[in-house]
Scaffold this active site. Structure first.
Site, PDB file in Angstrom:
ATOM      1  N   ILE A  12       0.822  -1.210   0.000  1.00 12.24           N
ATOM      2  CA  ILE A  12       0.000   0.000   0.000  1.00 12.24           C
ATOM      3  C   ILE A  12       0.855   1.259   0.000  1.00 12.24           C
ATOM      4  O   ILE A  12       0.438   2.314  -0.492  1.00 12.24           O
ATOM      5  CB  ILE A  12      -0.983  -0.020   1.191  1.00 12.24           C
ATOM      6  CG1 ILE A  12      -2.179   0.892   0.919  1.00 12.24           C
ATOM      7  CG2 ILE A  12      -0.289   0.326   2.497  1.00 12.24           C
ATOM      8  CD1 ILE A  12      -3.105   0.414  -0.164  1.00 12.24           C
ATOM      9  N   ARG A  34      11.093  -2.088   9.122  1.00  9.38           N
ATOM     10  CA  ARG A  34      12.032  -3.028   9.742  1.00  9.38           C
ATOM     11  C   ARG A  34      12.762  -3.885   8.722  1.00  9.38           C
ATOM     12  O   ARG A  34      13.852  -4.382   8.984  1.00  9.38           O
ATOM     13  CB  ARG A  34      11.284  -3.920  10.728  1.00  9.38           C
ATOM     14  CG  ARG A  34      10.761  -3.171  11.955  1.00  9.38           C
ATOM     15  CD  ARG A  34      10.026  -4.101  12.892  1.00  9.38           C
ATOM     16  NE  ARG A  34       8.845  -4.683  12.271  1.00  9.38           N
ATOM     17  CZ  ARG A  34       8.070  -5.590  12.853  1.00  9.38           C
ATOM     18  NH1 ARG A  34       8.357  -6.014  14.073  1.00  9.38           N
ATOM     19  NH2 ARG A  34       7.013  -6.061  12.234  1.00  9.38           N
ATOM     20  N   HIS A  76      -2.182   0.172  14.243  1.00 11.34           N
ATOM     21  CA  HIS A  76      -2.535   1.556  13.942  1.00 11.34           C
ATOM     22  C   HIS A  76      -2.631   2.441  15.183  1.00 11.34           C
ATOM     23  O   HIS A  76      -2.193   3.594  15.164  1.00 11.34           O
ATOM     24  CB  HIS A  76      -3.869   1.612  13.190  1.00 11.34           C
ATOM     25  CG  HIS A  76      -3.765   1.160  11.777  1.00 11.34           C
ATOM     26  ND1 HIS A  76      -4.865   1.053  10.943  1.00 11.34           N
ATOM     27  CD2 HIS A  76      -2.701   0.787  11.025  1.00 11.34           C
ATOM     28  CE1 HIS A  76      -4.482   0.632   9.755  1.00 11.34           C
ATOM     29  NE2 HIS A  76      -3.174   0.458   9.783  1.00 11.34           N
ATOM     30  N   LYS A  94      -6.763   2.423   6.459  1.00 11.08           N
ATOM     31  CA  LYS A  94      -7.916   1.693   6.971  1.00 11.08           C
ATOM     32  C   LYS A  94      -7.446   0.271   7.339  1.00 11.08           C
ATOM     33  O   LYS A  94      -6.381  -0.160   6.895  1.00 11.08           O
ATOM     34  CB  LYS A  94      -9.045   1.665   5.934  1.00 11.08           C
ATOM     35  CG  LYS A  94      -8.678   0.954   4.603  1.00 11.08           C
ATOM     36  CD  LYS A  94      -8.802  -0.538   4.720  1.00 11.08           C
ATOM     37  CE  LYS A  94      -8.286  -1.266   3.547  1.00 11.08           C
ATOM     38  NZ  LYS A  94      -8.171  -2.727   3.783  1.00 11.08           N
TER      39      LYS A  94
END
Length: 327
Positions: A12, A34, A76, A94
């Protein structure tokens, strides 16, 4: 020029970085992740000056004005809270979170910070949705009677086990569009006044993989939604009013550059195509939405993009659906 820091190196992030590169008002200045190989590759591909194996370094950077959180959804709340605490406005992918407790913690951090926050339901920033809202507000469109929608994709082999299942992965799209319809046509309080019944099948991770939902709102409006991670790619969304039926002919949740289409079929008269043409995709328009909000020093997006209260209502709907589907 708005300087973006990207947290996450998954697929994304590529979509958002492409949109940032296309906008004349934005530039990516830092990325954190990471996976050092992926981090280096994305730095090189998008010519990002700063690569940060430690997210704290990105959040401390004076060269970052706003943070895009592209981490898995169960991360999130913590990532958003850390970014806001560092004084950075946030666009977070989202679904908002995977639990109401996390959503409420995120909301508290956003409201107390006084900084901009928006959930990345990117399709809502596309001009297609502005046109859709205009139609819903037109008296000739009629009064809302029912809504049906579904989203399905054959992604069961790659879904994140900690992500909560199909509802927080795909179901958030038809749920958020239903929310926009009911809110726009019936008022701000109508979406929360409802009864729900659902069925679902559980995958090996213990998450809902396939589910169907029936909703009756207290004002008499009905809705049926479906979401699945086990097959597809397929979509559908239709709104029935007292005057006719409006159906999305192209994917409402993935409007690309070019033509997006809706079909209006009045009960009295011939059907009419409604075409929204735009040279850019939804991620570009989401980037521009954040630019406008920060230039105007607002702390939330404007509708049809989700305000924080909208994201919380959608999240409550998803968690209620999840509980009902677990049965």
């Amino acid at each position: 020029m708005l300087r973006w820091g990207i947290i996450g190196t998954g697929f994304i992030s590529h979509a958002m970085l492409g949109a940032i590169a296309k906008s004349k008002g934005s530039v990516a200045t830092a990325i954190a992740g990471r996976n050092e190989t992926a981090l280096a590759d994305m730095q090189a591909q998008y010519q990002i000056p700063q690569g940060c194996p430690d997210t704290a370094d990105l959040l401390a950077s004076d060269d970052v004005d706003v943070v895009y959180i592209a981490l898995p959804n169960h991360l999130h709340a913590d990532a958003t809270t850390a970014a806001l605490a560092a004084g950075k406005p946030v666009l977070c992918e989202k679904s908002l979170t995977v639990s109401m407790s996390d959503a409420e913690a995120l909301s508290k951090a956003a409201r107390s910070s006084g900084l901009f926050f928006a959930e990345g339901l990117m399709y809502l920033a596309h001009p297609l949705m502005a046109q859709f809202m205009s139609l819903m507000r037109d008296p000739t469109f009629g009064e809302l009677r029912s809504v049906s929608g579904f989203y399905a994709a054959d992604i069961w082999q790659v879904v994140n086990p900690a992500g909560g299942g199909t509802l927080y992965n795909l179901g958030c799209y038809p749920a958020s569009l239903l929310h926009l319809v009911v809110q726009t046509m019936c008022g701000d309080t109508a979406f929360g006044a409802r009864t729900m019944a659902a069925h679902g099948s559980v995958n090996a991770d213990g998450n809902i993989q396939d589910t169907t939902l029936s909703v009756r709102f207290d004002n008499g409006v009905f809705a049926t939604l479906q979401s699945s991670d086990s097959h597809g790619m397929a979509f559908g969304f239709e709104v029935i009013t007292t005057k006719g039926a409006l159906r999305f002919d192209t994917n409402p949740w993935l409007p690309d550059a070019g033509d997006s289409r809706m079909i209006w079929r009045p009960f009295d008269g011939p059907e009419r195509p409604i075409v929204v043409s735009d040279a850019n995709d939804a991620f570009y328009h989401q980037t521009r939405m954040v630019e406008r909000a920060l230039i105007s020093r607002t702390t939330e997006a404007q509708r049809p993009s989700p305000r924080l209260s909208d994201s919380l209502e959608i999240m409550q709907f998803l968690t209620d659906w999840d509980v009902a589907a677990q049965g």
